[in-house]
Scaffold this motif. Structure first.
Motif, PDB file in Angstrom:
ATOM      1  N   SER A   5       0.835  -1.206   0.000  1.00  0.00           N
ATOM      2  CA  SER A   5       0.000   0.000   0.000  1.00  0.00           C
ATOM      3  C   SER A   5       0.868   1.254   0.000  1.00  0.00           C
TER       4      SER A   5
ATOM      5  N   SER B  85      -4.176   0.231  -2.372  1.00  0.00           N
ATOM      6  CA  SER B  85      -3.512  -1.069  -2.401  1.00  0.00           C
ATOM      7  C   SER B  85      -3.959  -1.782  -3.668  1.00  0.00           C
TER       8      SER B  85
ATOM      9  N   GLU C 154      -4.008   3.057   5.597  1.00  0.00           N
ATOM     10  CA  GLU C 154      -3.682   1.908   4.747  1.00  0.00           C
ATOM     11  C   GLU C 154      -4.583   0.699   5.014  1.00  0.00           C
TER      12      GLU C 154
ATOM     13  N   ILE D 179      -6.625  -2.077   2.397  1.00  0.00           N
ATOM     14  CA  ILE D 179      -6.107  -3.451   2.522  1.00  0.00           C
ATOM     15  C   ILE D 179      -7.240  -4.394   2.950  1.00  0.00           C
TER      16      ILE D 179
END
Ligand code: AMP
Ligand code: GLY
Length: 424
Positions: A210, A232, A293, A297
């Motif tokens: 990411s 990502s 992030e 994800i």
């Protein structure tokens, strides 16, 4: 089975959302949670933040395992406390969390184990620190040793800024104990990426790659923030670079911690600086997942996270293979007016679209009161779009954002620009 997630941000909403998809799960408690976790029928907010009270709750309610989101309870020893009471918890001990809670610890550790990072020196005396800066010149980077909620790093482009950072931390004690020691390090240029793995003390399981956007405004202008958007996968992390990061940074870190007698368990996040020649250095370690992030994800993870967590707390992560949605997930953060310096609270939020297979909105600084969502903190929402290309994922996220309203909302319009540039 019941699971407890500790924290209240977008990261914790995304973790709880993913855990709750498991058919094996009865309930996910989020402590203390936010307006988004309050709205989700599969999640229950728990208004407890004291670690000892959380451990007692986990015993009373037969919580199968606990996952910790933020660094502050980890650095305070929540994992030590839970384990001492016989509870399963995923995260590093207080000792292992020093990889994030002390920059000096992290730098000394990296030097000792030959892990690539910027050259640095640590100071507690301001006269010596000023003299070192004079000798080194600018650009140069000044970091408070302790946790400073994202305010502890000054990337000084000139000498005056570097001296001012030393005054702020060492002389004026603006960051308290966190700034009582500073790490002064070499300025590195290149492109940053986030490299996050799960560690059970011995085995390592890499998550999808990411990239984050730290600055408040488009074109990476304005002040640093906790992160204004992420996506990502990160195309800069090629399979070759991935192997190199595992070999040069992640494996030596996990082995080094074990060798030093402080085995690492939990999410390990290496902030990377990748230069033009594919060389890579560690900017920092975090002992937790990244925010934002985590949101893209988790949006891409297909494997049942409950099973993964069980392996993680039982030391059998080597038995896990993760399956990812092949699409790109791209999350855009909507922040409150005045963020990051003085986020305004109380604005009413409306228009968040229902989740679809292509778009999901995770909450952070929100509360639900009498059916009304309000702003309670800096980063308010993270709207994640999914698509077959970066552009399509971006379009999904921004289509949803057009429908969402709160006064003074700030968001970037260029999340994903580096990935788009790389794909032409
Ligand atoms: P850190 O908390 O150490 O990751 O620092 C926060 C941000 O400061 C990073 O994401 C980078 O953008 C920047 N930074 C940190 N260390 C350096 C360095 N040595 N050279 C250039 N930029 C840095
Ligand atoms: N997104 C950066 C961090 O979580 O530290």
């Amino acid at each position: 089975m019941k699971i407890l997630v500790v924290g209240s941000g977008g990261r914790e909403h995304a973790l709880a959302w993913k855990l709750a998809q498991s058919e094996r799960l009865q309930l996910v408690y989020v402590a203390p949670g936010n307006g988004g976790t309050a709205q989700d029928g599969r999640l229950v907010n728990l208004p407890i933040t004291d670690p000892a009270a959380l451990a007692q709750f986990a015993i009373d309610e037969h919580i199968a395992l606990t996952v910790v989101g933020p660094e502050v309870p980890l650095a305070a020893g929540i994992v030590n406390l839970f384990r001492a009471r016989g509870l399963k918890i995923f995260g590093p001990t207080k000792e292992a969390a020093q990889l994030e809670s002390s920059k000096d610890f992290a730098k000394t550790f990296m030097q000792r184990h030959g892990i690539p990072t910027a050259r640095s020196q640590t100071f507690s005396d301001s006269t010596e620190a000023h003299a070192f800066i004079e000798a080194q010149g600018a650009p140069i980077v000044i970091k408070a040793d302790g946790l400073a909620a994202g305010k502890g790093v000054v990337v000084a482009m000139d000498i005056a800024e570097a001296h001012a950072a030393i005054d702020m931390m060492l002389s004026d004690n603006k960051l308290g104990d966190a700034g009582a020691r500073v790490v002064i390090e070499e300025f590195l240029s290149g492109e940053e990426a986030s490299f996050i793995v799960m560690v059970d003390g011995k085995h390592i399981l890499a998550l999808a790659t990411s990239q984050d956007h730290k600055r408040l405004q488009d074109n990476d202008a304005g002040p640093n923030t906790g992160g204004m958007g992420a996506y990502s996968p990160a195309p800069i992390v090629t399979p070759e670079l991935h192997a190199r990061v595992m070999r040069e940074i992640i494996v030596p870190t996990v082995q080094g911690m074990a060798k030093d007698g402080i085995p690492f368990t939990g999410f390990l996040y290496a902030g990377l600086m990748i230069d033009d020649h594919g060389g890579v250095k560690t900017l920092e370690f975090n002992c937790r997942m990244g925010d934002p992030e985590t949101q893209p994800i988790m949006a891409r993870l297909k494997t049942d996270l409950v099973g993964v967590m069980e392996h993680a707390v039982n030391g059998t992560l080597d038995a896990v293979e993760l399956e990812w949605d092949r699409r790109t997930a791209l999350g855009v953060v909507m922040a409150a007016a005045g963020y990051p310096d003085a986020p305004r609270k109380g604005d009413l939020i409306s228009g968040i679209p229902a989740e679809t297979p292509d778009c999901v909105t995770f909450h952070a600084g929100t509360a639900l009161e009498n059916g009304q969502l309000t702003v309670t903190g800096g980063r308010v929402l993270c709207v994640v779009g999914l698509g077959d290309s970066v552009k399509m994922a971006q379009r999904q996220a921004y289509l949803a954002i057009e429908q969402i309203h709160f006064d003074g909302a700030q968001f970037r319009r260029d999340i994903g620009w580096r990935a788009l540039k790389r794909h032409g």
